[in-house]
Scaffold this active site. Structure first.
Site: not given
Ligand SMILES: *[C@@H]1O[C@H](CO)[C@@H](O)[C@H](O)[C@H]1NC(C)=O
Ligand SMILES: *[C@@H]1O[C@H](CO)[C@@H](O)[C@H](O)[C@H]1NC(C)=O
Ligand SMILES: *[C@@H]1O[C@H](CO)[C@@H](O)[C@H](O)[C@H]1NC(C)=O
Length: 309
Positions: A96, A174, A178
């Site tokens: 993930h 992602e 992040h």
């Protein structure tokens, strides 16, 4: 080769080398490095993130404020893009991401909109009202190719598989959500010779490296916990199997009222950078969304997976 052809080949070689784009003569050009410039970290004191006893002055040396690092994985049973060849790796959970939580479990997101590569930002509006504009440029897979990292791209297509969207969209999500909040990937950490997207490729390498530390499928299988459409497991069976290997309890996520196992998050403190440092696994700060008993760890539809090892 005639002298003229030789000259033409040389010119072509030089032009391509300068553009740094594709590599028509494999083995003749070296792949550019993507690591940050960390010589200033050598004189800093040594500690695990979230365990510093004094203020961290150089945030390129240790992730801060996001020092509680989560390596997160999915157990999906289908991708929705099987017809396009987007399949899951047999006998493996998928990546993930790698998330920077604050030491108290709260977190920041989309911290640098100049590095926004997510076509479908989620959330599209941040808590402070900032709008995250959708990205419409070339996929982040083209950044990886531009750095000559076909090996990394292949691994990511095998193990970092999206459900319901092309893989590159998910990777862009992602990174922008992040990694832009993870201080060790700040552009400033790459020094005066920073090459555009170097941080993106460096992050993807770091994610793959972190993921290798947590082989969920195998850790569960060693405890006799394998996908089954007829058996159920308890939460403590899952937790104990992982704790026996990592020393800590990860977060397990379930859908459908806590009955279908779908994700795992490994929490850690990091000594040094996320890129190259040492990860110390710690207990989850988030309560599991799985029930205590009756958890199903589903077998995948066979046509949704493939052997990639
Ligand atoms: C650790 O460093 C961070 C970032 O500089 C700082 O906010 C925090 O107060 C420090 N922790 C301690 C206990 O000094
Ligand atoms: C979850 O459980 C509640 C209460 O038992 C029930 O009303 C609901 O339909 C369940 N939802 C699903 C998706 O199974
Ligand atoms: C297991 O069950 C899930 C959910 O019903 C289904 O999607 C999957 O195809 C099943 N797998 C096998 C191998 O029967």
């Amino acid at each position: 080769m005639s002298p003229l052809l030789k000259l033409a080949a040389l010119i072509c070689f030089v032009v391509v080398a300068q553009a740094g784009l594709s590599f028509p003569f494999p083995g003749q050009l070296s792949i550019p490095n993507t690591f940050p410039q960390l010589s200033a970290c050598i004189s800093e004191s040594s500690f695990f993130s979230c365990e510093n006893t004094t203020t961290i002055s150089n945030t390129c040396c240790s992730p801060t404020p996001g020092g509680l690092v989560l390596q997160t994985q999915f157990w999906d049973t289908f991708t929705g893009l099987e017809k396009k060849g987007q399949l899951l790796p047999k006998n493996s959970w998928t990546i993930h991401g790698l998330w920077p939580d604050n030491c108290d479990g709260s977190f920041e997101q989309y911290c640098d909109l100049s590095r926004q590569f997510d076509p479908t930002p989620s959330p599209a509006i941040l808590p402070d009202g900032t709008v995250v504009p959708p990205y419409t440029g070339p996929g982040v897979d083209t950044f990886i190719k531009a750095f000559g990292r076909d090996d990394l791209l292949e691994f990511m297509n095998n193990y970092w598989v999206s459900q319901g969207s092309p893989n590159a969209n998910f990777w862009g999500h992602e990174f922008s959500k992040h990694a832009t909040c993870t201080s060790t990937f700040d552009v400033a950490c790459y020094g005066p010779h920073y090459r555009k997207h170097q941080d993106v490729v460096d992050f993807f390498d770091a994610v793959v490296r972190a993921y290798h530390q947590y082989p969920t499928f195998n850790m569960l299988a060693t405890a006799g916990i394998t996908p089954s459409n007829t058996t159920t497991y308890t939460l403590s069976q899952l937790q104990n199997a992982i704790k026996a290997q990592t020393g800590s309890i990860p977060f397990f996520g379930c859908t459908t009222n806590g009955t279908i196992l779908s994700e795992v998050w490994y929490f850690s403190h990091v000594h040094g950078t996320e890129q190259f440092g040492s990860y110390k696994t710690v207990d989850s700060t988030t309560k599991s969304s799985c029930g205590a008993t009756g958890i199903r760890y589903l077998e995948r539809t066979h046509t949704s997976e493939r052997e990639v090892r």
